[in-house]
Design a protein around this motif. Structure first.
Motif, PDB file in Angstrom:
ATOM      1  N   LYS A   1      56.681 -32.803   3.835  1.00 22.77           N
ATOM      2  CA  LYS A   1      57.129 -33.629   2.715  1.00 22.77           C
ATOM      3  C   LYS A   1      57.263 -32.823   1.428  1.00 22.77           C
ATOM      4  N   THR A   2      56.476 -31.747   1.301  1.00 25.91           N
ATOM      5  CA  THR A   2      56.539 -30.913   0.090  1.00 25.91           C
ATOM      6  C   THR A   2      57.134 -29.529   0.354  1.00 25.91           C
ATOM      7  N   ASN A   3      57.117 -29.094   1.611  1.00 28.11           N
ATOM      8  CA  ASN A   3      57.648 -27.757   1.924  1.00 28.11           C
ATOM      9  C   ASN A   3      59.173 -27.735   1.759  1.00 28.11           C
TER      10      ASN A   3
ATOM     11  N   LYS B   1      53.836 -41.902  18.107  1.00 26.14           N
ATOM     12  CA  LYS B   1      53.096 -41.833  16.845  1.00 26.14           C
ATOM     13  C   LYS B   1      53.419 -40.541  16.083  1.00 26.14           C
ATOM     14  N   GLY B   2      53.370 -39.437  16.795  1.00 24.73           N
ATOM     15  CA  GLY B   2      53.695 -38.163  16.149  1.00 24.73           C
ATOM     16  C   GLY B   2      55.145 -38.122  15.691  1.00 24.73           C
ATOM     17  N   THR B   3      56.029 -38.688  16.513  1.00 24.66           N
ATOM     18  CA  THR B   3      57.455 -38.693  16.176  1.00 24.66           C
ATOM     19  C   THR B   3      57.727 -39.538  14.936  1.00 24.66           C
ATOM     20  N   VAL B   4      57.055 -40.684  14.831  1.00 21.61           N
ATOM     21  CA  VAL B   4      57.228 -41.552  13.661  1.00 21.61           C
ATOM     22  C   VAL B   4      56.799 -40.809  12.388  1.00 21.61           C
ATOM     23  N   ALA B   5      55.707 -40.052  12.469  1.00 22.18           N
ATOM     24  CA  ALA B   5      55.243 -39.287  11.304  1.00 22.18           C
ATOM     25  C   ALA B   5      56.279 -38.240  10.890  1.00 22.18           C
ATOM     26  N   LEU B   6      56.840 -37.555  11.861  1.00 19.72           N
ATOM     27  CA  LEU B   6      57.862 -36.546  11.560  1.00 19.72           C
ATOM     28  C   LEU B   6      59.120 -37.192  10.986  1.00 19.72           C
ATOM     29  N   ALA B   7      59.468 -38.375  11.511  1.00 24.72           N
ATOM     30  CA  ALA B   7      60.648 -39.087  10.999  1.00 24.72           C
ATOM     31  C   ALA B   7      60.467 -39.431   9.530  1.00 24.72           C
ATOM     32  N   GLU B   8      59.259 -39.889   9.198  1.00 22.64           N
ATOM     33  CA  GLU B   8      58.984 -40.214   7.796  1.00 22.64           C
ATOM     34  C   GLU B   8      59.144 -38.973   6.914  1.00 22.64           C
ATOM     35  N   ALA B   9      58.685 -37.824   7.407  1.00 19.49           N
ATOM     36  CA  ALA B   9      58.815 -36.571   6.640  1.00 19.49           C
ATOM     37  C   ALA B   9      60.279 -36.228   6.392  1.00 19.49           C
ATOM     38  N   LEU B  10      61.138 -36.514   7.370  1.00 18.91           N
ATOM     39  CA  LEU B  10      62.560 -36.189   7.235  1.00 18.91           C
ATOM     40  C   LEU B  10      63.246 -37.006   6.140  1.00 18.91           C
ATOM     41  N   THR B  11      62.648 -38.097   5.739  1.00 17.97           N
ATOM     42  CA  THR B  11      63.236 -38.861   4.634  1.00 17.97           C
ATOM     43  C   THR B  11      62.983 -38.178   3.301  1.00 17.97           C
ATOM     44  N   PHE B  12      61.978 -37.305   3.257  1.00 17.27           N
ATOM     45  CA  PHE B  12      61.680 -36.534   2.041  1.00 17.27           C
ATOM     46  C   PHE B  12      62.256 -35.119   2.113  1.00 17.27           C
ATOM     47  N   ASN B  13      62.170 -34.538   3.291  1.00 16.57           N
ATOM     48  CA  ASN B  13      62.561 -33.130   3.458  1.00 16.57           C
ATOM     49  C   ASN B  13      64.034 -33.033   3.840  1.00 16.57           C
ATOM     50  N   HIS B  14      64.799 -32.303   3.036  1.00 13.75           N
ATOM     51  CA  HIS B  14      66.227 -32.115   3.324  1.00 13.75           C
ATOM     52  C   HIS B  14      66.565 -30.627   3.505  1.00 13.75           C
ATOM     53  N   THR B  15      65.527 -29.801   3.720  1.00 14.70           N
ATOM     54  CA  THR B  15      65.756 -28.357   3.894  1.00 14.70           C
ATOM     55  C   THR B  15      65.521 -27.902   5.328  1.00 14.70           C
ATOM     56  N   LEU B  16      64.782 -28.696   6.119  1.00 20.09           N
ATOM     57  CA  LEU B  16      64.600 -28.352   7.533  1.00 20.09           C
ATOM     58  C   LEU B  16      65.940 -28.476   8.248  1.00 20.09           C
ATOM     59  N   LEU B  17      66.360 -27.425   8.928  1.00 24.03           N
ATOM     60  CA  LEU B  17      67.668 -27.405   9.581  1.00 24.03           C
ATOM     61  C   LEU B  17      67.589 -27.728  11.075  1.00 24.03           C
ATOM     62  N   SER B  18      66.486 -27.330  11.708  1.00 26.55           N
ATOM     63  CA  SER B  18      66.397 -27.485  13.165  1.00 26.55           C
ATOM     64  C   SER B  18      65.032 -28.044  13.547  1.00 26.55           C
ATOM     65  N   LEU B  19      65.042 -29.106  14.348  1.00 29.97           N
ATOM     66  CA  LEU B  19      63.802 -29.717  14.828  1.00 29.97           C
ATOM     67  C   LEU B  19      63.906 -29.890  16.335  1.00 29.97           C
TER      68      LEU B  19
ATOM     69  N   LEU C   1      47.864 -24.522  10.204  1.00 29.21           N
ATOM     70  CA  LEU C   1      49.246 -24.125   9.933  1.00 29.21           C
ATOM     71  C   LEU C   1      49.913 -25.077   8.947  1.00 29.21           C
ATOM     72  N   ALA C   2      49.519 -26.344   8.970  1.00 30.73           N
ATOM     73  CA  ALA C   2      50.050 -27.305   8.004  1.00 30.73           C
ATOM     74  C   ALA C   2      49.655 -26.898   6.586  1.00 30.73           C
ATOM     75  N   GLU C   3      48.441 -26.391   6.435  1.00 26.69           N
ATOM     76  CA  GLU C   3      48.002 -25.918   5.117  1.00 26.69           C
ATOM     77  C   GLU C   3      48.848 -24.730   4.660  1.00 26.69           C
ATOM     78  N   VAL C   4      49.262 -23.908   5.614  1.00 28.49           N
ATOM     79  CA  VAL C   4      50.145 -22.785   5.283  1.00 28.49           C
ATOM     80  C   VAL C   4      51.475 -23.311   4.730  1.00 28.49           C
ATOM     81  N   LEU C   5      52.024 -24.310   5.399  1.00 31.17           N
ATOM     82  CA  LEU C   5      53.325 -24.854   4.993  1.00 31.17           C
ATOM     83  C   LEU C   5      53.277 -25.471   3.598  1.00 31.17           C
ATOM     84  N   GLN C   6      52.094 -25.874   3.160  1.00 25.29           N
ATOM     85  CA  GLN C   6      51.973 -26.485   1.838  1.00 25.29           C
ATOM     86  C   GLN C   6      51.996 -25.463   0.707  1.00 25.29           C
ATOM     87  N   CYS C   7      51.680 -24.186   1.015  1.00 25.07           N
ATOM     88  CA  CYS C   7      51.630 -23.177  -0.059  1.00 25.07           C
ATOM     89  C   CYS C   7      52.541 -21.977   0.180  1.00 25.07           C
ATOM     90  N   ASN C   8      52.843 -21.669   1.443  1.00 26.91           N
ATOM     91  CA  ASN C   8      53.688 -20.511   1.724  1.00 26.91           C
ATOM     92  C   ASN C   8      55.151 -20.830   1.403  1.00 26.91           C
TER      93      ASN C   8
END
Length: 1134
Positions: free
Chosen positions: A844-846, A862-880, A811-818
């Protein structure tokens, strides 16, 4: 030199703007004075023919002109070289005209003489084009003027100029194989979501900069949708210079006209219709752009045979008219001429798809359009409102009004009935409505509202005319013949003059053209109604099969035999062209439908026996059909409706509404369910078949589920074999499903694979729920591969499917191209920290995903830290949503650090984790900087008073947060005081939930004092906060002054009678509170009486819960009486 300067000034580009690349508009032109009246003559021949010269000069003709001008010494070799070196042909022509203009009359005269003596198509176009076009436009305007009033719609919003065609990829199976009304019924007049709109002015234009203009365009629409009206409007607009200005000649023909011809050539056809076009080589030879319109293919009596038609490329050669049309469409004849064909959808399939460059569809009226139409034309005495209310109550009539012609017919008839002053109700079925329409047209055209016509006046000629018209209609219907000549009328003993009487002209339309005069019924459905009337009356005395026009058939005696025979023919007709005919035939057995025709038919007394017999016969057909419910079967339910035998229809509709269809879906019930999907927008838009189906009933209903918008098929124990069926359903071109829920079934990876194949081709599905199945990581991979290609899916729910880390990776691969997916729910899938990291990297790119649900996935810090890092790049996700993921202060610290820079996230759910005081303080720091987060859920963590106090301090200044959930956080009155202080200054908070926190009376009192000042809070939840009477009294005092709180939840406290009394007094003056929950508060009967008294004076409450308060029967009666008398809209749970 002066003249040369004058020409140079005209051609000065600094004084002009470009216009369509090849000509210029002078911005500084001045009006000519009387003293320069001879100036045009001085300018010479060239300026008068400049546009034609630039438009029609070819490269070869330019070469001939240059040679001539060089030979007569008008051009020098240097000038000739300058012209040839100017670039493209257009620039060369422009250079020539500039040089010739600069020479004065000598150059212009030489060029004029050469062109006038040249025997070239280009020369003829330069000389004659504008004159021919002008004359042709005048002829068309004069010819089409007679239709202007008939075609015009005075309502601007519904005028064709304000409407657009729909660009379609091709025709669906439904359009190709079914009756027009069945198409409209199935789709309820709705248009496919993915269709593009195309304005009439762009009918012949390329769709993109790199595509070509279409040679053959096909426009389809059901009978009465306005195909001919669109054609006439186009011709008038073109003649006035409003559309397609690059087209030199428009040649409109109707197939009805072509029926009168047998053998002719292309040139002779044009010459017969347009004798003023003297030089057909210019019109048809490709020198200029010509559009040939062929309107109404469905009215052509010959069959177009593209496989066997003899080839013909000579426009002078005479061939059979069907071969002529075939060769024109193929491009053998008139290959440079553009073709525009209009047709009903079913007949349009006669033209091979490979020959059609563009297919468009004419949309009908939407419900909003119908309202606009009624309000514009029937506004007097609120007739529009009454007609609309009747259509709303009888959806089958509403659906028919999608067709503008029928909308006129329905509204006019209903208005006639309302104005006639009869005491009878308005018609509920189509048969009743058409009977009233015929009665209206028989009334000699006198104004509505006069005394009703006596029955005797309707006898005689009208009765005879009705019978003959019915016979013409019936046998025309059997032959698929919808237009008739005067010879056809005489063959059925119809007097041509009598056909133009009030009744005749009301049901039969006369069309005149250059080639012939023809007749057709006002609408196809009227032809079918009159055919049914003829069959109904003739069946009672006929001794031979009426479907055989000659008497050479087996004897068939008795109405019942003829009735059975009609339905046998209808069920065997693959194209459904007898569907509406048998609906009307069944409807005529209902006495209320026959009554309006009493003056036009010789009717015997009806004892109701035939209606009862027909109902039993039709229900027998419902049982005896095949395993799959076809549209022929569904038409039987339409017949039951027309017969007004609706017991089974109402029973299935009620079961569907109550969700009690389980075990009841026999074949007749499936047929009726299919019918309800047609006529009930509520059913088709959101049909709930949860716990109602099995594989057999799915297979039975499959063709009808195709046209639903939102399907709920939850908890049906479906296995993978059913997914194969549903996959084929969603792969169909006709599929209209937008949302489908298959939650709580038994679908494995094999079933997911079947669905994924469908998603590769489906273009309508936007939402798919597979919650609580077992597709596993393998199934997730299948779906992921499809989602990489799918361009319509917006939301997918894979909750509780054991997809694990491998599924998350896919599903992550989907998010990179869809670039379409907006919502992804993978709760409870054990994706772990590894899966979260994969998702985070994709985020980070979606830039399209707006909602991500990762609850209960063992993410950890560990998983939460990874998602937090993504939020510094992603400003379009509205709900987590990260509920139940074992997140501690470490994970919270990473998230809050990201929130300081993130400006996109609006909602964050951290319920049921292990976040403590330290994490709460970090969140407080983030809220000081972040004003974009609006919803924060920290329920069931370990925040305690210290953590809440920190958050409360941030809320004082935060201007973004509107919703805060702090349930189950071990907080007491100290934290409540801090929150109360924050509410005094906060102006954005709308919801605060503190349930199951022991803040006690003191905490409630603090909050109550804050409510006297706060004007933003809308909802306050204080369930189980250990509050007693004093807290309730304080809250009551706050309600007296607070004017913004809408909902107050005090469940599970100890308000008691005194608290209830205080709240009741407050409710008498409060005008904002709409919901009050006092469940389990020891109110007793006396407390209930206080609340009941408040209800008598307060009319804002819409809900109150008094359950679990020992009210007793007497208390319940007091409250019940109070509600009935003073607050009937308030719902009370006791």
């Amino acid at each position: 030199m002066e003249r040369k300067a004058h020409y140079d000034s005209i051609l000065d580009r600094s004084k002009r703007i470009t216009w369509q690349d090849d000509c210029y508009v002078d911005l500084q032109s001045t009006s000519r004075s009387t003293s320069t009246a001879s100036e045009p003559q001085d300018l010479g021949w060239m300026p008068k023919h400049r546009d034609q010269f630039q438009r029609f000069t070819t490269a070869s003709f330019l070469e001939e002109m240059l040679t001539h001008l060089r030979n007569v010494d008008v051009l020098s070799s240097a000038e000739e070289a300058k012209i040839k070196g100017a670039g493209q042909l257009r620039e060369q022509i422009h250079m020539l005209t500039s040089i010739v203009d600069g020479m004065g009359s000598q150059g212009s005269d030489s060029l004029q003489g050469f062109i006038e003596s040249a025997d070239s198509p280009a020369a003829q176009l330069i000389l004659n084009h504008d004159t021919m076009v002008k004359e042709h436009k005048e002829v068309l305007l004069q010819r089409f003027e007679q239709y202007r009033e008939r075609d015009s719609v005075s309502c601007p919003k519904l005028n064709i100029s304000a409407r657009t065609l729909l660009l379609v990829d091709g025709l669906s199976d439904l359009q190709l194989k079914e009756h027009d009304l069945m198409q409209v019924g199935v789709t309820r007049g709705g248009k496919r979501n993915h269709l593009r709109q195309l304005g009439l002015a762009k009918l012949l234009e390329p769709l993109t900069q790199v595509s070509l203009s279409p040679r053959v365009s096909l426009t389809v629409g059901v009978a009465g949708i306005g195909k001919t009206t669109w054609v006439r409007h186009f011709v008038r607009q073109w003649s006035l210079g409003g559309v397609c200005t690059d087209v030199s000649f428009v040649l409109p023909f109707t197939f009805c006209e072509l029926n009168s011809l047998e053998k002719l050539s292309a040139e002779r056809l044009v010459k017969m219709s347009f004798p003023h076009l003297t030089d057909l080589s210019l019109v048809l030879g490709g020198s200029c752009k010509t559009l040939l319109i062929l309107d109404g293919l469905d009215e052509f009596h010959s069959t177009l045979n593209f496989s066997d038609a003899a080839s013909c490329s000579d426009p002078k050669k005479e061939v059979p008219v069907d071969d002529l049309i075939t060769n024109i469409i193929r491009g053998n004849l008139l290959p440079s001429v553009s073709i525009w064909v209009t047709s009903r959808p079913g007949v349009a399939s006669l033209i091979p798809g490979g020959l059609v460059d563009r297919v468009t569809e004419i949309p009908g009226f939407s419900p909003k359009d119908i309202q606009v139409f009624l309000n514009h034309h029937f506004s007097e005495k609120d007739f529009a409102g009454k007609i609309w209310a009747h259509l709303e109550a009888h959806k089958i009539l509403m659906v028919m009004c999608y067709i503008p012609c029928i909308c006129w017919l329905v509204a006019d008839t209903l208005l006639y009935i309302m104005q006639s002053g009869t005491q009878e109700g308005l018609p509920k079925t189509c048969t009743e409505l058409y009977a009233h329409f015929c009665c209206m047209k028989a009334e000699v055209g006198e104004p509505r509202g006069r005394e009703p016509v006596k029955v005797e006046q309707l006898h005689g000629s009208n009765r005879k005319l009705l019978g003959n018209l019915g016979r013409l209609a019936f046998y025309g219907l059997l032959k698929h013949k919808y237009t008739f000549t005067e010879q056809d009328l005489r063959a059925y003993a119809i007097d041509v003059l009598l056909s133009q009487s009030s009744f005749g002209a009301g049901v039969l339309v006369r069309e005149e053209s250059v080639l012939q005069t023809s007749y057709r019924f006002t609408h196809l459905t009227l032809q079918e109604f009159l055919a049914a009337v003829y069959y109904y009356t003739s069946s009672k005395r006929a001794i031979f099969d009426l479907f055989s026009e000659s008497s050479m058939s087996w004897p068939k005696i008795g109405f019942q035999n003829h009735f059975r025979n009609a339905f046998q023919h209808s069920q065997q007709a693959e194209d459904g062209h007898l569907d509406v005919f048998v609906r009307f035939l069944a409807g005529l057995l209902c006495p209320t439908a026959l009554k309006p025709l009493a003056g036009l038919l010789a009717l015997s007394k009806d004892d109701g026996y035939l209606k009862t017999w027909a109902a039993g016969f039709l229900q027998g057909l419902l049982v005896s059909g095949g395993a799959v419910v076809s549209l022929r079967s569904v038409n039987l339910a339409y017949c039951l409706h027309e017969l007004q035998h609706t017991e089974m229809l109402r029973s299935v509709e009620e079961d569907l509404r109550l969700g009690s269809l389980a075990g009841k879906l026999t074949r007749p019930h499936c047929v009726v369910l299919g019918y309800l999907l047609h006529v009930s927008p509520e059913c088709s838009e959101r049909i709930n078949l949860t716990a109602s189906l099995n594989s057999t009933t799915v297979k039975c209903l499959l063709p009808q589920l195709l046209y639903c918008s939102h399907l709920r098929l939850e908890n049906n124990h479906f296995k993978d074999d059913v997914m194969e069926l549903l996959g084929s359903l969603m792969s169909a071109k006709d599929c209209n499903i937008q949302k489908i829920s298959l939650a709580d079934n038994a679908i494995s990876s094999k079933g997911a694979k079947a669905l994924s194949r469908a998603l590769l081709v489906n273009r309508t599905l936007t939402s798919l729920s597979l919650r609580s199945n077992n597709i596993g990581s393998k199934g997730a991979k299948f779906l992921a591969e499809a989602l990489k290609m799918n361009q319509s899916m917006i939301s997918i729910n894979l909750q509780s499917n054991a997809i694990e880390e491998e599924g998350a990776k896919a599903l992550a691969e989907v998010l990179q191209c869809n670039r379409k997916l907006v919502s992804l729910n993978i709760r409870k899938n054990s994706i772990g920290a590894g899966g979260a990291k994969r998702i985070a990297n994709a985020l980070k790119t979606n830039r399209t995903l707006a909602k991500l649900l990762l609850c209960s996935n063992q993410l950890g810090d560990k998983g939460t830290v990874a998602l937090a890092e993504a939020l510094t790049f992603n400003h379009t996700l509205l709900s987590l949503q990260l509920q139940s993921n074992s997140i501690s202060n470490k994970g919270m610290t990473a998230l809050t650090k990201a929130l300081r820079v993130n400006r996109g996230l609006v909602s964050l759910n951290l319920r049921e984790n292990s976040i403590g005081v330290e994490g709460a303080k970090h969140m407080a720091d983030a809220l000081h900087e972040n004003n974009s987060l609006q919803e924060l859920d920290l329920t069931a963590n370990l925040l305690h008073d210290e953590g809440i106090q920190a958050i409360a301090g941030a809320i004082k200044f935060n201007q973004g947060l509107v919703s805060l959930h702090l349930q189950w956080n071990f907080i007491k009155s100290t934290a409540a005081k801090a929150l109360a202080d924050a509410l005094r200054s906060n102006v954005t908070m709308q919801l605060l939930d503190l349930q199951e926190n022991a803040i006690g009376n003191d905490g409630v009192i603090f909050l109550a004092e804050a409510l006297k000042i706060n004007n933003s809070l809308r909802s306050l939840c204080l369930q189980g906060v250990s509050a007693g009477t004093s807290g309730a009294i304080a809250m009551a005092e706050a309600l007296v002054t607070n004017g913004t709180l809408h909902s107050l939840d005090l469940r599970g406290n100890a308000v008691g009678m005194e608290g209830a009394k205080a709240l009741a007094n407050a409710l008498k003056s409060n005008r904002s509170l709409k919901s009050l929950n006092l469940q389990e508060n020891s109110l007793g009967m006396d407390g209930a009486i206080f609340i009941a008294t408040a209800l008598k004076g307060n009319h804002q409450l819409t809900y109150i819960n008094l359950q679990g308060n020992g009210i007793g029967e007497s208390g319940a009666k007091v409250i019940s009486d109070a509600i009935k008398s003073s607050a009937p809209t308030c719902v009370v749970d006791m």
